[in-house]
Scaffold this motif. Structure first.
Motif, mmCIF file in Angstrom:
data_model
loop_
_atom_site.group_PDB
_atom_site.id
_atom_site.type_symbol
_atom_site.label_atom_id
_atom_site.label_comp_id
_atom_site.label_asym_id
_atom_site.label_seq_id
_atom_site.Cartn_x
_atom_site.Cartn_y
_atom_site.Cartn_z
ATOM 1 N N PRO A 254 0.703 -1.372 -0.027
ATOM 2 C CA PRO A 254 -0.042 -0.022 -0.014
ATOM 3 C C PRO A 254 0.719 1.151 -0.035
ATOM 4 C CG PRO A 254 0.024 -0.782 2.190
ATOM 5 C CD PRO A 254 0.688 -1.960 1.144
ATOM 6 N N THR A 255 0.140 2.312 -0.517
ATOM 7 C CA THR A 255 1.039 3.424 -0.487
ATOM 8 C C THR A 255 0.363 4.432 0.561
ATOM 9 O OG1 THR A 255 -0.404 4.324 -2.245
ATOM 10 C CG2 THR A 255 1.623 3.541 -2.784
ATOM 11 N N GLY A 256 -0.598 4.131 1.209
ATOM 12 C CA GLY A 256 -1.329 4.992 2.116
ATOM 13 C C GLY A 256 -2.187 3.842 3.182
ATOM 14 N N PRO A 257 -2.937 4.481 3.871
ATOM 15 C CA PRO A 257 -3.784 3.690 4.960
ATOM 16 C C PRO A 257 -4.721 2.607 4.541
ATOM 17 C CG PRO A 257 -4.601 5.857 4.936
ATOM 18 C CD PRO A 257 -3.262 5.784 4.102
ATOM 19 N N GLU A 258 -4.939 2.641 2.891
ATOM 20 C CA GLU A 258 -5.934 1.995 2.569
ATOM 21 C C GLU A 258 -5.620 0.226 2.955
ATOM 22 O OE1 GLU A 258 -2.743 2.356 -0.748
ATOM 23 O OE2 GLU A 258 -3.725 3.606 0.890
ATOM 24 N N LEU A 259 -6.895 -0.426 2.949
ATOM 25 C CA LEU A 259 -6.816 -1.813 3.438
ATOM 26 C C LEU A 259 -8.130 -2.107 2.706
ATOM 27 C CD1 LEU A 259 -5.849 -3.944 4.673
ATOM 28 C CD2 LEU A 259 -7.148 -3.597 6.869
ATOM 29 N N PRO A 260 -7.851 -2.971 1.514
ATOM 30 C CA PRO A 260 -9.226 -3.480 0.406
ATOM 31 C C PRO A 260 -10.238 -3.983 1.294
ATOM 32 C CG PRO A 260 -7.140 -3.778 -0.307
ATOM 33 C CD PRO A 260 -6.588 -3.389 0.930
ATOM 34 N N GLU A 261 -11.433 -3.962 0.889
ATOM 35 C CA GLU A 261 -12.420 -4.733 1.214
ATOM 36 C C GLU A 261 -12.483 -6.154 0.419
ATOM 37 O OE1 GLU A 261 -14.539 -4.080 3.618
ATOM 38 O OE2 GLU A 261 -14.337 -1.988 3.923
ATOM 39 N N PRO A 262 -12.931 -7.269 1.194
ATOM 40 C CA PRO A 262 -13.272 -7.163 2.559
ATOM 41 C C PRO A 262 -12.094 -7.320 3.445
ATOM 42 C CG PRO A 262 -13.537 -9.403 1.579
ATOM 43 C CD PRO A 262 -13.133 -8.549 0.512
ATOM 44 N N HIS A 263 -12.090 -6.876 4.595
ATOM 45 C CA HIS A 263 -10.929 -6.977 5.490
ATOM 46 C C HIS A 263 -11.566 -6.745 6.886
ATOM 47 C CE1 HIS A 263 -11.724 -2.380 5.374
ATOM 48 N NE2 HIS A 263 -11.541 -2.685 6.886
ATOM 49 N N ALA A 264 -10.778 -7.599 7.955
ATOM 50 C CA ALA A 264 -10.954 -7.504 9.200
ATOM 51 C C ALA A 264 -10.483 -6.311 9.901
ATOM 52 C CB ALA A 264 -10.243 -8.696 9.833
ATOM 53 N N HIS A 265 -11.164 -5.736 10.756
ATOM 54 C CA HIS A 265 -10.668 -4.900 11.667
ATOM 55 C C HIS A 265 -9.704 -5.096 12.728
ATOM 56 C CE1 HIS A 265 -13.739 -1.334 11.031
ATOM 57 N NE2 HIS A 265 -14.211 -2.499 10.308
ATOM 58 N N GLY A 266 -8.708 -4.316 12.844
ATOM 59 C CA GLY A 266 -7.501 -4.921 13.683
ATOM 60 C C GLY A 266 -7.637 -4.141 14.903
ATOM 61 N N TYR A 267 -7.347 -4.602 16.276
ATOM 62 C CA TYR A 267 -7.352 -4.267 17.456
ATOM 63 C C TYR A 267 -6.080 -4.102 18.066
ATOM 64 C CZ TYR A 267 -11.962 -4.554 16.329
ATOM 65 O OH TYR A 267 -13.388 -4.554 15.536
ATOM 66 N N THR A 268 -5.680 -3.030 18.843
ATOM 67 C CA THR A 268 -4.367 -2.910 19.275
ATOM 68 C C THR A 268 -4.675 -2.189 20.902
ATOM 69 O OG1 THR A 268 -2.083 -1.925 19.338
ATOM 70 C CG2 THR A 268 -3.932 -0.623 18.522
ATOM 71 N N ASP A 269 -3.743 -2.333 21.702
ATOM 72 C CA ASP A 269 -3.585 -1.560 23.006
ATOM 73 C C ASP A 269 -2.652 -0.594 23.022
ATOM 74 O OD1 ASP A 269 -1.694 -3.411 23.190
ATOM 75 O OD2 ASP A 269 -2.142 -4.074 25.228
ATOM 76 N N GLN A 270 -1.832 -0.627 21.975
ATOM 77 C CA GLN A 270 -0.895 0.474 21.961
ATOM 78 C C GLN A 270 -1.327 1.703 21.563
ATOM 79 O OE1 GLN A 270 2.212 -0.707 22.849
ATOM 80 N NE2 GLN A 270 0.974 -2.403 23.324
ATOM 81 N N THR A 271 -2.026 2.389 22.298
ATOM 82 C CA THR A 271 -2.627 3.565 22.113
ATOM 83 C C THR A 271 -2.296 4.602 23.423
ATOM 84 O OG1 THR A 271 -4.488 3.347 23.187
ATOM 85 C CG2 THR A 271 -4.490 2.702 21.070
ATOM 86 N N THR A 272 -2.514 6.048 23.229
ATOM 87 C CA THR A 272 -2.216 6.869 24.177
ATOM 88 C C THR A 272 -3.094 6.596 25.248
ATOM 89 O OG1 THR A 272 -3.551 8.269 23.068
ATOM 90 C CG2 THR A 272 -1.522 8.696 22.466
#
Length: 413
Positions: A254-272
């Motif tokens: 990818p050249t940006g944040p795009e994630l083609p459909e269909p895709h799974a949502h991803g979950y992280t705890d590495q957040t502020t």
């Protein structure tokens, strides 16, 4: 947020922490989707074992054992969704999705979803490099200063040492300033020079070739060398030199944040906030040639075999890739962008919200792919390693993918 990561292969995590840190048609196949996400984390039930010896036929009985092992491990690690594929010639195939792809809607995981693959990207970048070696466009013993200026010790560091994680260059993903910037602006597109600057200010960590130390900086430099030689963007070279020859139609750089459909949502705890959040649309530019790619189960199952057998390279280039060198722990070694861990050859990856394991067992010609829509650790340990161990304990007790190990405090790999 203090520890985003393109995490190391499980074997390499140990090194970093120590140093700082499949059924015949007649028998039927297992292919289904479980739609309920695990909600609790009881102690896992004992994992059923296959008989010692050769790779088993993937009968419904074996599939049921794998199901039980995966579900128990998902409860233990609180993984929202997982996709598991296992196959071997003459033994059949097992393909199954578990849990949810979107915690908000409850949409189930299915085997066809697009996923971010983290450091499995490294296997593609190094393959592109080796294709150019085959074509006589560069040599593995060329020094990086021929292609990229301003690299500390660049006149001594070879492309081979970069691909084999023996350059001595600091991993930019461990730099506190980098982490602070990514924490503050998680959607920011990082330039390649910005990533290198975070590394280079730390200078040389050790003499080139003297030891193994996993560093994403190495792959950024290889990506730039590929662009310099070809005069083309890495994503275009990747498509022409690797993806099309390998017959991978669903894998993209990818050249940006795009994630083609269909895709799974991803979950992280590495957040502020420190809470588990949706990381699906975060910009992967900070990983670039080290960890930005996207793929799906079918492509990765094919790629695992292609990678390990070298069907898109000459035998000489594949031999270079597979020249495994010790990394300081038993039953584990690293070649050029590829590992051998207890007989399983391939790579794993971890990036914000996603983890992947893509490996091949040559003696059985068996392929194992595990894709997760979380990178949240359990007691400081990788969920993909838990799943890899659970599945291989069932089917290959002589070649168990090593169990989870604690990840170093700075754990981008």
């Amino acid at each position: 947020m203090n520890s985003h990561r393109l995490r190391l292969p499980r074997a390499c995590v140990i090194v970093a922490a120590a140093s700082v840190l499949l059924v015949p048609a007649a028998a039927g196949s297992a292919s289904a989707t479980a739609s309920t996400a695990p909600q609790s984390a009881p102690a896992p039930a004992p994992v059923p074992h296959a008989d010692e010896g050769e790779f088993p036929e993937l009968t419904p009985a074996v599939a049921a054992k794998i199901d039980k092992a995966v579900r128990g491990t998902m409860r233990e690690t609180q993984v929202p969704g997982a996709i598991v594929s296992l196959s071997a010639p003459g033994k059949g195939s097992y393909v199954k999705a578990f849990g949810v792809a979107d915690k908000q809607t409850g949409a189930p995981m299915t085997p066809n979803l697009n996923m971010r693959i983290g450091s499995v990207t490294k296997t593609f970048t190094v393959t592109a490099l080796l294709r150019l070696v085959d074509q006589g466009n560069l040599g593995l013993d060329d020094t990086i200063d021929r292609y990229v200026s301003g690299v500390p010790n660049g006149e001594r560091i070879t492309l081979r040492q970069l691909a084999g994680m023996r350059s001595g260059l600091y991993n930019y993903a461990n730099d506190p300033d980098f982490n602070k910037q990514l924490d503050t602006l998680p959607t920011k597109p990082f330039t390649h020079q910005e990533l290198l600057d975070y590394s280079f200010k730390h200078g040389i960590q050790f003499a080139p070739g003297s030891r193994f130390e996993y560093s994403n900086t190495n792959l950024i430099l290889l990506g730039l060398a590929i662009e310099k030689v070809t005069g083309r963007p890495l994503q275009d070279v990747m498509k022409d030199q690797v993806l099309e020859p390998a017959g991978l139609s669903s894998t993209i750089f990818p050249t940006g944040p795009e994630l083609p459909e269909p895709h799974a949502h991803g979950y992280t705890d590495q957040t502020t906030s420190g809470k588990i959040e949706d990381a699906t649309d975060l910009n992967p530019s900070w990983g670039w040639a080290a960890g930005a790619m996207i793929s799906d189960l079918d492509d990765l199952s094919s790629w695992a075999r292609t990678l390990a057998t070298g069907t898109v390279l000459t035998p000489d280039a594949q031999a270079e890739r597979m020249d495994m060198q010790p990394i300081g722990i038993p039953n584990a070694s690293y070649g050029l962008g590829i590992f051998d861990v207890n007989g399983w050859i391939g790579h794993d990856g971890s990036t914000l919200g996603y983890e992947s394991l893509v490996v091949y067992l040559p003696e059985a010609q068996a392929t194992l792919v595990i894709l997760l829509n979380t990178d949240v650790l359990t007691e400081g340990k990788e969920p993909s390693a838990f799943l890899g161990q659970a599945v291989t304990r069932v089917v290959t007790p002589d070649h168990i993918y090593p169990g989870p190990q604690p990840v170093a405090p700075l754990r981008r790999g």
